[in-house]
Design a protein around this motif. Structure first.
Motif, PDB file in Angstrom:
ATOM      1  N   VAL A 122      35.876  34.649 -28.193  1.00 57.27           N
ATOM      2  CA  VAL A 122      34.710  33.861 -28.268  1.00 57.27           C
ATOM      3  C   VAL A 122      34.792  32.993 -26.946  1.00 57.27           C
ATOM      4  O   VAL A 122      33.592  32.551 -26.571  1.00 57.27           O
ATOM      5  N   THR A 123      35.814  32.373 -26.870  1.00 59.93           N
ATOM      6  CA  THR A 123      35.749  31.460 -25.596  1.00 59.93           C
ATOM      7  C   THR A 123      35.863  31.805 -24.149  1.00 59.93           C
ATOM      8  O   THR A 123      35.494  31.153 -23.166  1.00 59.93           O
TER       9      THR A 123
ATOM     10  N   ASP B  80      31.908  25.350 -30.049  1.00 57.59           N
ATOM     11  CA  ASP B  80      30.533  24.647 -29.402  1.00 57.59           C
ATOM     12  C   ASP B  80      30.953  23.162 -29.611  1.00 57.59           C
ATOM     13  O   ASP B  80      30.607  22.444 -28.698  1.00 57.59           O
ATOM     14  N   VAL B  81      31.509  22.597 -30.680  1.00 60.28           N
ATOM     15  CA  VAL B  81      31.793  21.120 -30.729  1.00 60.28           C
ATOM     16  C   VAL B  81      32.944  20.671 -29.619  1.00 60.28           C
ATOM     17  O   VAL B  81      32.717  19.845 -29.015  1.00 60.28           O
ATOM     18  N   TYR B  82      34.037  21.633 -29.481  1.00 61.36           N
ATOM     19  CA  TYR B  82      34.889  21.366 -28.312  1.00 61.36           C
ATOM     20  C   TYR B  82      34.092  21.200 -27.153  1.00 61.36           C
ATOM     21  O   TYR B  82      34.335  20.232 -26.315  1.00 61.36           O
ATOM     22  N   ARG B  83      33.168  22.058 -26.784  1.00 65.53           N
ATOM     23  CA  ARG B  83      32.588  22.025 -25.590  1.00 65.53           C
ATOM     24  C   ARG B  83      31.669  20.891 -25.164  1.00 65.53           C
ATOM     25  O   ARG B  83      31.534  20.521 -24.095  1.00 65.53           O
TER      26      ARG B  83
ATOM     27  N   HIS C 145      32.314  18.022 -26.136  1.00 69.10           N
ATOM     28  CA  HIS C 145      33.484  17.005 -25.836  1.00 69.10           C
ATOM     29  C   HIS C 145      33.765  17.210 -24.231  1.00 69.10           C
ATOM     30  O   HIS C 145      33.626  16.281 -23.483  1.00 69.10           O
ATOM     31  N   GLN C 146      33.595  18.480 -24.071  1.00 74.30           N
ATOM     32  CA  GLN C 146      33.996  18.464 -22.395  1.00 74.30           C
ATOM     33  C   GLN C 146      32.890  18.298 -21.549  1.00 74.30           C
ATOM     34  O   GLN C 146      33.010  17.378 -20.558  1.00 74.30           O
ATOM     35  N   THR C 147      31.802  18.426 -21.912  1.00 75.67           N
ATOM     36  CA  THR C 147      30.470  18.185 -21.173  1.00 75.67           C
ATOM     37  C   THR C 147      30.403  16.547 -21.131  1.00 75.67           C
ATOM     38  O   THR C 147      30.190  15.760 -20.085  1.00 75.67           O
ATOM     39  N   ALA C 148      30.607  15.791 -22.344  1.00 77.98           N
ATOM     40  CA  ALA C 148      30.660  14.513 -22.217  1.00 77.98           C
ATOM     41  C   ALA C 148      31.649  13.768 -21.511  1.00 77.98           C
ATOM     42  O   ALA C 148      31.389  12.677 -20.899  1.00 77.98           O
ATOM     43  N   GLU C 149      32.737  14.571 -21.356  1.00 82.43           N
ATOM     44  CA  GLU C 149      33.783  13.967 -20.380  1.00 82.43           C
ATOM     45  C   GLU C 149      33.442  13.897 -19.137  1.00 82.43           C
ATOM     46  O   GLU C 149      34.019  13.311 -18.204  1.00 82.43           O
ATOM     47  N   LYS C 150      32.581  14.846 -18.653  1.00 80.94           N
ATOM     48  CA  LYS C 150      32.280  14.974 -17.300  1.00 80.94           C
ATOM     49  C   LYS C 150      31.643  13.976 -16.384  1.00 80.94           C
ATOM     50  O   LYS C 150      30.832  13.257 -17.166  1.00 80.94           O
TER      51      LYS C 150
END
Ligand code: UD1
Length: 327
Positions: free
Chosen positions: A268-269, A317-320, A322-327
Motif C-alpha cells: 500500500v505504501t 493517508d493520515v500519516y502522509r 502529517h508528512q506534508t504538514a511538516e514540509k
C-alpha cells in the motif's frame, strides 16, 4: 440524544464522536488531554476539560444534563499495566467508579463502555464468543473485566443500562479524513509499521516467527475503528430502546498475521519498511479472533471496513498528511 463522550479526544473516542454526530446526536467531549488531542475534536462538539480522577470535574459535567454517556477514558498499554499497576488502579478502576457515581447521581443511566478482548487471556477455543471464559493475563485486562462486573451491579441496584463492547484490535482511521491526530509513542502494530514507513523508526521488530500459525507470526483480529465507532451508536440505541444491558464482542472475524500486515503495508505504501524477527513478546497468545455473531444479532452490527488494505490505506493517508504538514 444528548451524549457525553468521556475520553472523546483520543484515537477511538474521536471516531466515536464522529459516528454519534453523523447519526444526529448532540455530543460533548470530556477529556483531560493526557493522551487525547485537541486536533481530534470534531467541529460541532462541545468540550469539557476535566479528569476522571476528580469527582468534582465529573459532577460539574454531568450536572449539565445528559441522556447517555460513553466511557473510553483509560490507559491501555498491556505491558505498562504489569509494571505500573497503580496507574491502572487509579485511572481505570477508581476513575470509572467516579464516573458511574456522578452519572447516577445526575440520573444519567445509559452508558456504552469500552471493554477489551484482553479480558479473555489465552483462548481456550476459537473463534472467541461471549461465553468464552474470562481469564485476563494482564492487569489492564483485569481492570476491564472488573469494570464489567461493577456495571452489572450498578444495573441491578441503580438501574444503569450499559453496553459493554469488547474490542479486538482497533486499527485504521476514518476514511473521510475527519480524525487526524496521531498517537504519540504508539504501542500497537499498525501505527508502529506506519512510523517505520515514515522513517520515524528504524525498523519493525516482529515478536516471534515460531508460532504455530500459517507463517509463524501471531494472528490477531483487527477491526476498523470506524466500524467500532458505529457499534457504539447501534449499542446505545439498542439499550435505550430495550431498557436492557448487553455485552458483545466486536471483531472482524478475520485473523491477520503480523507478516501479512507488514507485506500489505509495503504494498500500500510502496515503502520497503525494514523489519527484523526478535524473540516472542511475553504474554502474546499465538492466535486471537472473535465471532461477532452475537453483535450482529443483538445490535445489528458487523465489520464493513476491516479488511487489511482498508485498515492500512486509511491509516497511511493520515500519516502522509502529517508528512506534508511538516514540509
Ligand atoms: C493488546 C490487547 C488488546 C488491546 C490492545 C491495546 C491482549 C490479548 N490484547 O493487543 O485487547 O486492545 O493490546 O493496546 O492483551 N507486534 C509486533 N511488533 C510490534 C508490535 C506488535 O510483532 O512492534 C505484534 C504482537 O506480537 C501481536 C500483534 O503485533 O501479535 C498485535 O500487537 P498489539 O498491536 O500490541 O496488540 P495486542 O497485544 O494484540
Amino acid at each position: 440524544m444528548k451524549v457525553l463522550v468521556v475520553g472523546g479526544a483520543g484515537y477511538i473516542g474521536s471516531h466515536v464522536v464522529h459516528a454519534f454526530l453523523s447519526a444526529g446526536h448532540d455530543v460533548t467531549v470530556f477529556d483531560n488531554l493526557s493522551s487525547g488531542q485537541l486536533i481530534n475534536l470534531v467541529p460541532g462538539t462541545g468540550f469539557i476539560a476535566g479528569d476522571i480522577r476528580h469527582p468534582d470535574d465529573l459532577d460539574a459535567a454531568f450536572s449539565r444534563g445528559f441522556d447517555a454517556f460513553v466511557h473510553l477514558a483509560a490507559f491501555k498499554a498491556v505491558g505498562e499495566s504489569m509494571s505500573e499497576p497503580e496507574k491502572y488502579s487509579v485511572n481505570n478502576l477508581s476513575g470509572t467508579i467516579n464516573i458511574l457515581n456522578a452519572a447516577c447521581a445526575h440520573g444519567c443511566k445509559r452508558m456504552v463502555f469500552s471493554s477489551s478482548a484482553a479480558i479473555f487471556g489465552s483462548p481456550q477455543y476459537l473463534p472467541i464468543d461471549e461465553a468464552h471464559p474470562a481469564n485476563p493475563e494482564s492487569y489492564y485486562g483485569f481492570t476491564k473485566l472488573e469494570i464489567e462486573r461493577i456495571l452489572a451491579w450498578y444495573d441491578r441496584i441503580r438501574g444503569l443500562r450499559f453496553a459493554a463492547l469488547r474490542y479486538f484490535n482497533a486499527a485504521g482511521y476514518d476514511p473521510d479524513g475527519t480524525v487526524l491526530g496521531l498517537e504519540s509513542n504508539p504501542q500497537n502494530l499498525l501505527p508502529i509499521i506506519m512510523e517505520v514507513a515514515m522513517g520515524w523508526r528504524k525498523e519493525l521488530q516482529i515478536f516471534g516467527n515460531d508460532y504455530d500459525t500459517r507463517d509463524g507470526t501471531c494472528v490477531r483480529d483487527y477491526v476498523h475503528v470506524s466500524d467500532l465507532a458505529r457499534a457504539h451508536v447501534l449499542a446505545l440505541e439498542t439499550i435505550d430502546r430495550e431498557d436492557e444491558s448487553l455485552t458483545v464482542n466486536l471483531g472482524s472475524e478475520t485473523g491477520i498475521t503480523v507478516t501479512e500486515m507488514l507485506e500489505t503495508a509495503r504494498e500500500v505504501t510502496g515503502v520497503e519498511i525494514p523489519a527484523r524477527y526478535v524473540d516472542r513478546r511475553p504474554g502474546d497468545p499465538s492466535e486471537l479472533y472473535a465471532t461477532s455473531a452475537h453483535a450482529k444479532k443483538r445490535i445489528g452490527w458487523e465489520a464493513e471496513l476491516s479488511d487489511c488494505k482498508t485498515l492500512i490505506s486509511s491509516t497511511w493517508d493520515v500519516y502522509r498528511k502529517h508528512q506534508t504538514a511538516e514540509k
